[in-house]
Write a protein that holds these residues in place. Structure first.
Motif, PDB file in Angstrom:
ATOM      1  N   ARG A 199       0.721  -1.251   0.110  1.00 24.75           N
ATOM      2  CA  ARG A 199       0.038  -0.011   0.073  1.00 24.75           C
ATOM      3  C   ARG A 199       0.850   1.309  -0.008  1.00 24.75           C
ATOM      4  NH1 ARG A 199      -1.106  -3.995   3.283  1.00 24.75           N
ATOM      5  NH2 ARG A 199      -3.148  -5.134   3.125  1.00 24.75           N
ATOM      6  N   VAL A 200       0.643   2.303  -1.053  1.00 26.71           N
ATOM      7  CA  VAL A 200       1.477   3.229  -1.178  1.00 26.71           C
ATOM      8  C   VAL A 200       0.580   4.546  -1.083  1.00 26.71           C
ATOM      9  CG1 VAL A 200       1.699   2.915  -3.649  1.00 26.71           C
ATOM     10  CG2 VAL A 200       3.215   4.546  -2.402  1.00 26.71           C
ATOM     11  N   LEU A 201       0.968   5.584  -0.319  1.00 27.83           N
ATOM     12  CA  LEU A 201       0.509   6.852  -0.523  1.00 27.83           C
ATOM     13  C   LEU A 201       1.078   7.639  -1.252  1.00 27.83           C
ATOM     14  CD1 LEU A 201      -1.907   8.789   0.704  1.00 27.83           C
ATOM     15  CD2 LEU A 201      -0.114   9.275   2.495  1.00 27.83           C
ATOM     16  N   VAL A 202       0.453   8.278  -2.297  1.00 26.14           N
ATOM     17  CA  VAL A 202       1.256   9.348  -3.310  1.00 26.14           C
ATOM     18  C   VAL A 202       0.904  10.709  -3.045  1.00 26.14           C
ATOM     19  CG1 VAL A 202       1.967   9.724  -5.667  1.00 26.14           C
ATOM     20  CG2 VAL A 202       1.744   7.214  -4.892  1.00 26.14           C
TER      21      VAL A 202
ATOM     22  N   TYR B 148      -0.309   2.203   5.307  1.00 25.43           N
ATOM     23  CA  TYR B 148       0.476   2.162   4.239  1.00 25.43           C
ATOM     24  C   TYR B 148       1.919   1.359   4.453  1.00 25.43           C
ATOM     25  CZ  TYR B 148      -2.766   6.257   3.784  1.00 25.43           C
ATOM     26  OH  TYR B 148      -3.802   6.747   3.843  1.00 25.43           O
ATOM     27  N   ASP B 149       2.484   0.974   3.774  1.00 22.67           N
ATOM     28  CA  ASP B 149       3.741   0.430   3.628  1.00 22.67           C
ATOM     29  C   ASP B 149       4.704   1.365   3.108  1.00 22.67           C
ATOM     30  OD1 ASP B 149       3.147  -2.579   4.003  1.00 22.67           O
ATOM     31  OD2 ASP B 149       1.935  -2.163   2.335  1.00 22.67           O
TER      32      ASP B 149
ATOM     33  N   LEU C  20      13.621   4.890  -9.347  1.00 23.25           N
ATOM     34  CA  LEU C  20      12.205   5.058  -8.532  1.00 23.25           C
ATOM     35  C   LEU C  20      11.866   3.856  -8.068  1.00 23.25           C
ATOM     36  CD1 LEU C  20       9.759   6.669  -7.396  1.00 23.25           C
ATOM     37  CD2 LEU C  20       8.859   6.419  -9.399  1.00 23.25           C
ATOM     38  N   ILE C  21      11.768   2.764  -8.966  1.00 18.91           N
ATOM     39  CA  ILE C  21      11.179   1.546  -8.573  1.00 18.91           C
ATOM     40  C   ILE C  21      12.044   1.103  -7.473  1.00 18.91           C
ATOM     41  CG2 ILE C  21      10.599  -0.720  -9.374  1.00 18.91           C
ATOM     42  CD1 ILE C  21       9.763   0.387 -11.860  1.00 18.91           C
ATOM     43  N   GLU C  22      13.280   0.999  -7.716  1.00 11.62           N
ATOM     44  CA  GLU C  22      14.485   0.396  -6.714  1.00 11.62           C
ATOM     45  C   GLU C  22      14.349   0.971  -5.468  1.00 11.62           C
ATOM     46  OE1 GLU C  22      18.382   0.744  -8.617  1.00 11.62           O
ATOM     47  OE2 GLU C  22      17.781  -0.974  -9.961  1.00 11.62           O
ATOM     48  N   ALA C  23      14.138   2.143  -5.456  1.00 11.98           N
ATOM     49  CA  ALA C  23      13.888   3.134  -4.203  1.00 11.98           C
ATOM     50  C   ALA C  23      12.600   2.658  -3.599  1.00 11.98           C
ATOM     51  CB  ALA C  23      13.962   4.665  -4.360  1.00 11.98           C
ATOM     52  N   LEU C  24      11.556   2.357  -4.241  1.00  8.57           N
ATOM     53  CA  LEU C  24      10.319   1.894  -3.647  1.00  8.57           C
ATOM     54  C   LEU C  24      10.516   0.504  -2.919  1.00  8.57           C
ATOM     55  CD1 LEU C  24       7.496   2.592  -6.146  1.00  8.57           C
ATOM     56  CD2 LEU C  24       8.441   3.983  -4.337  1.00  8.57           C
ATOM     57  N   ARG C  25      11.300  -0.448  -3.675  1.00 10.31           N
ATOM     58  CA  ARG C  25      11.469  -1.769  -2.976  1.00 10.31           C
ATOM     59  C   ARG C  25      12.402  -1.543  -1.922  1.00 10.31           C
ATOM     60  NH1 ARG C  25      16.346  -4.117  -6.215  1.00 10.31           N
ATOM     61  NH2 ARG C  25      17.124  -2.355  -4.943  1.00 10.31           N
ATOM     62  N   ASP C  26      13.272  -0.910  -1.889  1.00 15.51           N
ATOM     63  CA  ASP C  26      14.274  -0.769  -0.698  1.00 15.51           C
ATOM     64  C   ASP C  26      13.602  -0.157   0.720  1.00 15.51           C
ATOM     65  OD1 ASP C  26      16.396  -1.291  -2.356  1.00 15.51           O
ATOM     66  OD2 ASP C  26      17.342   0.578  -2.609  1.00 15.51           O
ATOM     67  N   ALA C  27      12.541   0.878   0.408  1.00 12.75           N
ATOM     68  CA  ALA C  27      11.687   1.320   1.266  1.00 12.75           C
ATOM     69  C   ALA C  27      10.730   0.302   2.196  1.00 12.75           C
ATOM     70  CB  ALA C  27      10.891   2.507   0.845  1.00 12.75           C
TER      71      ALA C  27
ATOM     72  N   GLY D  44       1.636  -3.904  -9.184  1.00 12.76           N
ATOM     73  CA  GLY D  44       0.681  -4.618  -8.307  1.00 12.76           C
ATOM     74  C   GLY D  44       0.368  -3.775  -7.146  1.00 12.76           C
ATOM     75  N   MET D  45       0.977  -2.584  -7.009  1.00 15.41           N
ATOM     76  CA  MET D  45       0.503  -1.830  -5.533  1.00 15.41           C
ATOM     77  C   MET D  45      -0.694  -1.312  -5.792  1.00 15.41           C
ATOM     78  SD  MET D  45       4.252  -0.041  -5.205  1.00 15.41           S
ATOM     79  CE  MET D  45       4.319  -0.001  -3.563  1.00 15.41           C
ATOM     80  N   PHE D  46      -1.231  -1.055  -4.399  1.00 14.69           N
ATOM     81  CA  PHE D  46      -2.346  -0.480  -3.985  1.00 14.69           C
ATOM     82  C   PHE D  46      -2.205   1.068  -3.807  1.00 14.69           C
ATOM     83  CE2 PHE D  46      -3.474  -4.921  -2.728  1.00 14.69           C
ATOM     84  CZ  PHE D  46      -4.939  -4.936  -3.258  1.00 14.69           C
ATOM     85  N   VAL D  47      -2.924   1.844  -4.558  1.00 15.97           N
ATOM     86  CA  VAL D  47      -2.393   3.202  -4.461  1.00 15.97           C
ATOM     87  C   VAL D  47      -3.543   4.292  -4.113  1.00 15.97           C
ATOM     88  CG1 VAL D  47      -1.678   5.312  -5.753  1.00 15.97           C
ATOM     89  CG2 VAL D  47      -1.036   2.840  -6.521  1.00 15.97           C
ATOM     90  N   GLN D  48      -3.253   5.105  -2.907  1.00 16.51           N
ATOM     91  CA  GLN D  48      -3.933   6.135  -2.778  1.00 16.51           C
ATOM     92  C   GLN D  48      -3.277   7.577  -2.998  1.00 16.51           C
ATOM     93  OE1 GLN D  48      -5.270   6.182   1.423  1.00 16.51           O
ATOM     94  NE2 GLN D  48      -7.435   5.910   0.675  1.00 16.51           N
ATOM     95  N   ALA D  49      -3.777   8.222  -3.866  1.00 17.55           N
ATOM     96  CA  ALA D  49      -3.071   9.430  -4.587  1.00 17.55           C
ATOM     97  C   ALA D  49      -3.835  10.653  -4.198  1.00 17.55           C
ATOM     98  CB  ALA D  49      -2.936   9.247  -5.985  1.00 17.55           C
TER      99      ALA D  49
END
Length: 211
Positions: A36-39, A86-87, A149-156, A58-63
């Motif tokens: 779950r990601v908050l953008v 949120y993750d 960006l995607i690698e940063a999301l993975r690391d987070a 495949g992420m759940f997004v709240q924008a």
């Protein structure tokens, strides 16, 4: 005598970003799927691109386009879930009414262990200074390559619960953020973007499972 004037029109699709190699995308998607990601970004184009990129994984997004609305939504969701809903969070730096630093402080006051990725136009040196505040898991300088960006999301996501509360003189300094009407979705399933249709049941139903 006047010359001849000619006009040409070419139809072309807009590329969202350079594609990530399929083998890398599969690996990253396996880590980020169902997270779950908050953008938060006041620029509607950037908000849509970030949302689409997260959905592809495949992420759940709240924008949200307004940090204050995002903070209010996070508070409501936290009350329902009894924990961080949120993750991770992705936020822009420069936004009207509240910048990314203030947003991160207010958010961390509510959910101190949720990692935040900041997108900023500042220099590399300033980015290092921002990360040193302990508010952000990563500070990425725009324009950000899709792979980065995607690698940063993975690391987070991997860091997850390892994040520590942001404090100042021993007192939590987290600060709420504004947000747009939310958009919730997973890969392959579409949902209206903020300011078009408020989001929704998919994300809320997922929260209910945590109760």
């Amino acid at each position: 005598k006047g010359g001849t004037c000619m006009r040409f029109f070419i139809a072309a699709e807009i590329a969202l970003a350079q594609p990530v190699p399929s083998e890398n995308l599969a690996e990253l998607a396996s880590i980020l799927a169902d997270k779950r990601v908050l953008v938060v970004d006041d620029n509607p184009t950037n908000l849509r691109i970030l949302t689409l990129q997260a959905q592809r994984l495949g992420m759940f997004v709240q924008a949200y386009s307004a940090p204050q609305e995002a903070l209010a939504a996070a508070q409501r969701a936290g009350e329902v879930a009894g924990a961080s809903p949120y993750d991770l969070v992705v936020t822009d730096m420069k936004m009207p009414g509240m910048d990314g630093i203030r947003f991160a402080r207010e958010f961390k006051a509510m959910m101190p262990r949720c990692p935040i990725v900041l997108l900023s136009s500042v220099s590399a040196a300033q980015s290092a200074s921002l990360k040193a505040e302990v508010l952000f898991h990563s500070v990425l300088t725009k324009p950000v390559r899709q792979q980065v960006l995607i690698e940063a999301l993975r690391d987070a996501v991997k860091a997850g619960g390892q994040s520590q509360p942001a404090t100042h003189n021993g007192v939590s300094t987290g600060a709420p953020v504004t947000a747009l009407p939310s958009t919730s979705t997973s890969a392959g399933k579409t949902a209206a973007m903020p300011q078009t249709v408020n989001s929704s049941s998919k994300f809320d139903a997922d929260l209910a499972k945590r109760l």
